[in-house]
Scaffold this active site. Structure first.
Site, PDB file in Angstrom:
ATOM      1  N   ARG A  30      37.744 -53.478  52.898  1.00  0.00           N
ATOM      2  CA  ARG A  30      38.346 -53.666  54.224  1.00  0.00           C
ATOM      3  C   ARG A  30      39.613 -52.828  54.361  1.00  0.00           C
ATOM      4  NH1 ARG A  30      35.197 -57.142  56.809  1.00  0.00           N
ATOM      5  NH2 ARG A  30      34.099 -58.645  55.496  1.00  0.00           N
ATOM      6  N   ASP A  31      39.774 -52.232  55.541  1.00  0.00           N
ATOM      7  CA  ASP A  31      40.970 -51.442  55.818  1.00  0.00           C
ATOM      8  C   ASP A  31      42.180 -52.372  55.833  1.00  0.00           C
ATOM      9  OD1 ASP A  31      41.438 -48.422  57.324  1.00  0.00           O
ATOM     10  OD2 ASP A  31      43.049 -49.909  57.455  1.00  0.00           O
ATOM     11  N   ILE A  32      43.276 -51.926  55.236  1.00  0.00           N
ATOM     12  CA  ILE A  32      44.483 -52.746  55.131  1.00  0.00           C
ATOM     13  C   ILE A  32      45.141 -52.944  56.502  1.00  0.00           C
ATOM     14  CG2 ILE A  32      46.218 -50.915  54.735  1.00  0.00           C
ATOM     15  CD1 ILE A  32      47.183 -52.617  52.316  1.00  0.00           C
ATOM     16  N   ASN A  88      37.651 -38.920  59.782  1.00  0.00           N
ATOM     17  CA  ASN A  88      38.716 -37.988  60.127  1.00  0.00           C
ATOM     18  C   ASN A  88      38.771 -36.903  59.060  1.00  0.00           C
ATOM     19  OD1 ASN A  88      39.594 -39.502  62.405  1.00  0.00           O
ATOM     20  ND2 ASN A  88      40.651 -40.923  61.044  1.00  0.00           N
ATOM     21  N   VAL A  97      44.325 -40.206  54.038  1.00  0.00           N
ATOM     22  CA  VAL A  97      43.916 -40.376  52.638  1.00  0.00           C
ATOM     23  C   VAL A  97      42.836 -39.328  52.354  1.00  0.00           C
ATOM     24  CG1 VAL A  97      42.943 -41.910  50.903  1.00  0.00           C
ATOM     25  CG2 VAL A  97      44.447 -42.847  52.690  1.00  0.00           C
ATOM     26  N   HIS A 101      35.961 -40.568  53.491  1.00  0.00           N
ATOM     27  CA  HIS A 101      35.572 -41.942  53.805  1.00  0.00           C
ATOM     28  C   HIS A 101      35.015 -42.031  55.214  1.00  0.00           C
ATOM     29  CE1 HIS A 101      39.874 -41.358  54.679  1.00  0.00           C
ATOM     30  NE2 HIS A 101      39.714 -42.164  55.715  1.00  0.00           N
ATOM     31  N   HIS A 103      34.911 -44.697  58.293  1.00  0.00           N
ATOM     32  CA  HIS A 103      35.405 -45.952  58.875  1.00  0.00           C
ATOM     33  C   HIS A 103      34.235 -46.615  59.617  1.00  0.00           C
ATOM     34  CE1 HIS A 103      39.900 -44.982  58.908  1.00  0.00           C
ATOM     35  NE2 HIS A 103      39.400 -43.780  58.739  1.00  0.00           N
TER      36      HIS A 103
HETATM   37  P1  5GP Z   1      42.355 -41.889  57.540  1.00  0.00           P
HETATM   38  O1  5GP Z   1      43.599 -41.925  58.383  1.00  0.00           O
HETATM   39  O2  5GP Z   1      42.556 -41.022  56.317  1.00  0.00           O
HETATM   40  O3  5GP Z   1      41.101 -41.572  58.299  1.00  0.00           O
HETATM   41  O4  5GP Z   1      42.138 -43.384  57.063  1.00  0.00           O
HETATM   42  C1  5GP Z   1      42.833 -43.956  56.001  1.00  0.00           C
HETATM   43  C2  5GP Z   1      42.736 -45.456  56.186  1.00  0.00           C
HETATM   44  O5  5GP Z   1      43.133 -46.050  54.959  1.00  0.00           O
HETATM   45  C3  5GP Z   1      43.660 -46.008  57.272  1.00  0.00           C
HETATM   46  O6  5GP Z   1      42.886 -46.670  58.269  1.00  0.00           O
HETATM   47  C4  5GP Z   1      44.572 -46.965  56.509  1.00  0.00           C
HETATM   48  O7  5GP Z   1      44.853 -48.146  57.232  1.00  0.00           O
HETATM   49  C5  5GP Z   1      43.779 -47.253  55.243  1.00  0.00           C
HETATM   50  N1  5GP Z   1      44.610 -47.554  54.088  1.00  0.00           N
HETATM   51  C6  5GP Z   1      45.756 -46.929  53.711  1.00  0.00           C
HETATM   52  N2  5GP Z   1      46.237 -47.463  52.578  1.00  0.00           N
HETATM   53  C7  5GP Z   1      45.372 -48.454  52.230  1.00  0.00           C
HETATM   54  C8  5GP Z   1      45.332 -49.390  51.141  1.00  0.00           C
HETATM   55  O8  5GP Z   1      46.186 -49.411  50.244  1.00  0.00           O
HETATM   56  N3  5GP Z   1      44.294 -50.258  51.113  1.00  0.00           N
HETATM   57  C9  5GP Z   1      43.327 -50.268  52.091  1.00  0.00           C
HETATM   58  N4  5GP Z   1      42.353 -51.182  51.974  1.00  0.00           N
HETATM   59  N5  5GP Z   1      43.331 -49.409  53.122  1.00  0.00           N
HETATM   60  C10 5GP Z   1      44.342 -48.509  53.190  1.00  0.00           C
END
Ligand code: 5GP
Ligand code: ZN
Length: 115
Positions: A30-32, A88, A97, A101, A103
């Site tokens: 799950r997203d944080i 993304n 990150v 991945h 979403h």
């Molecule tokens: P991006 O912006 O790279 O597409 O998505 C990265 C996602 O990772 C974001 O939606 C963010 O909320 C999530 N995220 C960042 N740090 C953590 C973490 O420590 N744990 C979890 N579960 N999600 C994270």
């Protein structure tokens, strides 16, 4: 595995995550900071920076991420209502990150594009 990578560390268990699926190829947690009632990140266990770093040998693996997303949408009960898969890629898209991945976002009505 990339030592400093946040998602590699969640996959290995070094950093806690709410893991909802795991098999030999992929992990989902799950997203944080959820953007909707269901917000799950589906990641390959193998480190790949982004779509831009994909190689042809990764095609099956990336297909598997979508297959897992479809299964999770069912188990989350959002498959009938609909859901969105987002990957993304790079700074302009807001990738934060750099471990590829997908979403899985759903459980509410969404506008398109998200902006
Ligand atoms: P991006 O912006 O790279 O597409 O998505 C990265 C996602 O990772 C974001 O939606 C963010 O909320 C999530 N995220 C960042 N740090 C953590 C973490 O420590 N744990 C979890 N579960 N999600 C994270
Ligand atoms: Zn990684």
């Amino acid at each position: 595995m990339a030592d400093a990578c946040l998602f590699c560390r969640i996959i290995s268990g070094e950093i806690p995550g709410t893991i909802v699926f795991r098999d030999e190829q992929a992990t989902a947690f799950r997203d944080i900071n959820p953007a909707a009632p269901t917000h799950i990140l589906i990641v390959p266990n193998k480190h790949i920076d982004s779509v831009s770093a994909l190689e042809s040998k990764d095609e099956q693996l990336i297909g598997h991420l979508f297959s897992v997303a479809g299964q999770l949408a069912k188990s989350e009960g959002i498959d009938q209502g609909g859901y969105r898969l987002i990957t993304n890629t790079g700074a302009d898209a807001g990738q934060t990150v750099f471990h590829i991945h997908v979403h899985l976002i759903g459980g509410q009505r969404m506008k398109h594009p998200t902006g």
